[in-house]
Design an enzyme around this catalytic site. Sequence first.
Site, mmCIF file in Angstrom:
data_model
loop_
_atom_site.group_PDB
_atom_site.id
_atom_site.type_symbol
_atom_site.label_atom_id
_atom_site.label_comp_id
_atom_site.label_asym_id
_atom_site.label_seq_id
_atom_site.Cartn_x
_atom_site.Cartn_y
_atom_site.Cartn_z
ATOM 1 C CG HIS A 68 -5.243 -2.673 0.004
ATOM 2 N ND1 HIS A 68 -4.057 -2.379 -0.634
ATOM 3 C CD2 HIS A 68 -4.951 -3.650 0.904
ATOM 4 C CE1 HIS A 68 -3.098 -3.148 -0.140
ATOM 5 N NE2 HIS A 68 -3.607 -3.922 0.796
ATOM 6 C CB CYS A 96 -2.191 -1.939 3.007
ATOM 7 S SG CYS A 96 -0.532 -2.600 3.206
#
Length: 549
Positions: free
Chosen positions: A262, A503
């Site tokens: 992430h 993300c």
Amino acid sequence: MAALARLALPPTTVPRPAPLPGVPPGVSIDPGTTPAYGFLEGAGPPLFPADGMPGRVPLAPHASPGEEHPEEAALRALLAPLVSATPADLPEGSFPHAGSGMPGPGVFDPARSREPLPAAGPVPPPGSPLFDLATGRPGSVLDAATVRRDFPILAETIHGRPLIWLDNAATTQKPQSVIDRLSTFYTHENSNIHRAAHTLAARATDAYEAAREKVRRFLGASSVDEIVFVRGATEAINLVAQTWGSATLRAGDEIVVTELEHHANIVPWKRLADAVGAVLRVVPVDDSGQVRLDIYRALLGPRTRLVAMTQVSNALGTVVPVAEMTALAHRVGARVLVDGAQAVSHMAVDVREIKCDWYVFSGHKVFGPTGIGVLYGTGDVLEAMAPWQSGGNMIADVTFERIVYQAPPARFEAGTGNIADAVGLGAALDYVEALGMDAIARHEHGLLDYGTALLRAIPGLRLIGTASDKAGVLSFVFDDIPPLEVGRALDREGIAVRAGHHCAQPILRRFGLEATVRPSLALYNSPSDLDALAAALRRLRVGQPAPAP
């Protein structure tokens, strides 16, 4: 046949515990469970009534002593064909995750998984017992329909249709028990903590520190002093980067991350590397989305100072072998941070087994409030770290000439913390632990296999991330329909999914993509949710309108 030997059934009679005070005749409960909840033998997880308060559970009658229980008889009939079967007789997919680190058809390979869960058959109907290969006894099965009633928001209607929440990797919904705990705190306990002599301060302090102990137990940490409350996993990673990282890393040092990360586990390290002249090295994944351990081993060396890796990919669902990778990093003297944000709602976590130096997660990913999270750090590592933010609560003594800081964890909790939401996080951990993380994992693995089969059968749909060891994520793309269009179409049918880059742009670009559609699973999802998803996608694929609500 030897491989199936462990399917041998237990004796047909089961000893019944003596009646407990206040329990109706013919009903037995397990006296070894926590008093706030009750587990019936073979009846699955504890249930919360409509008011969301624990303590009252539905009881079901058992057979008389010495008689076979009706559920045991049903289970015996269900498993009878398997007891005499050979592997060739078993239909493909008889057990979820065959050959994937989960037990296959009667085969248990401990080398493939640190704590493999018992294999399950096809998704059972609500309330059915589940045969546990590890113990030879019926075990608990989550009844998703019952669990769903614990989450008031799941009674919402969207565009005239019942909400189907499949955006759990972004955030999970909150059970009534968590909502009630927050209300109770603000109604009866609200105060600042640690620095007053009055009753409400004592109540608030006790509740806050009790939540810290619940987190310690949930993660398997050695001490509450290893548990720091922060706003979430992102803040926890930045805290480590800006304290330990800034003080430790120098030009030429190396930080190793994986391609799965992430942005929250990439950007802080990239900024730090740029600031001090360190080098960011990236472990690639194979075409299934699993980390290339051979390349990881080759990247580790005398300049490696830190390995930062996710335990479960938020974009693909890949489960990363963090314990093995941690051990390899420690051999070269590197520290290890594990991002557990996507793991804690799907599987049991034991930081002492992983042996990582830091572990981070966010409360809202595990049915708790937003704005609260946890940084776990080993005692020696936290003790060596300087404060990040400064002010009240984190000091032992202040003069204009000298400042003495508190020991961890107070050193890292400057100012008034998010007291109520820490207490709410504790209630969320109570909830999932009462259901049982193993039962949750079994339930979700069954759903994952079921959903994978449904989506693979849709023409023009391509699954992204097909690692053998996965948790809770079904990312996909259509060959001719943009992800955002898919997401909007599903929303019109009351189905909430995430569509975008999640993300996690580097891992999507590894597969030549800028976005995917990402249904993601949780304990309150059911096969019917996935049926509705697949039906809606099939209609969208052929341009057929949705039926009227």
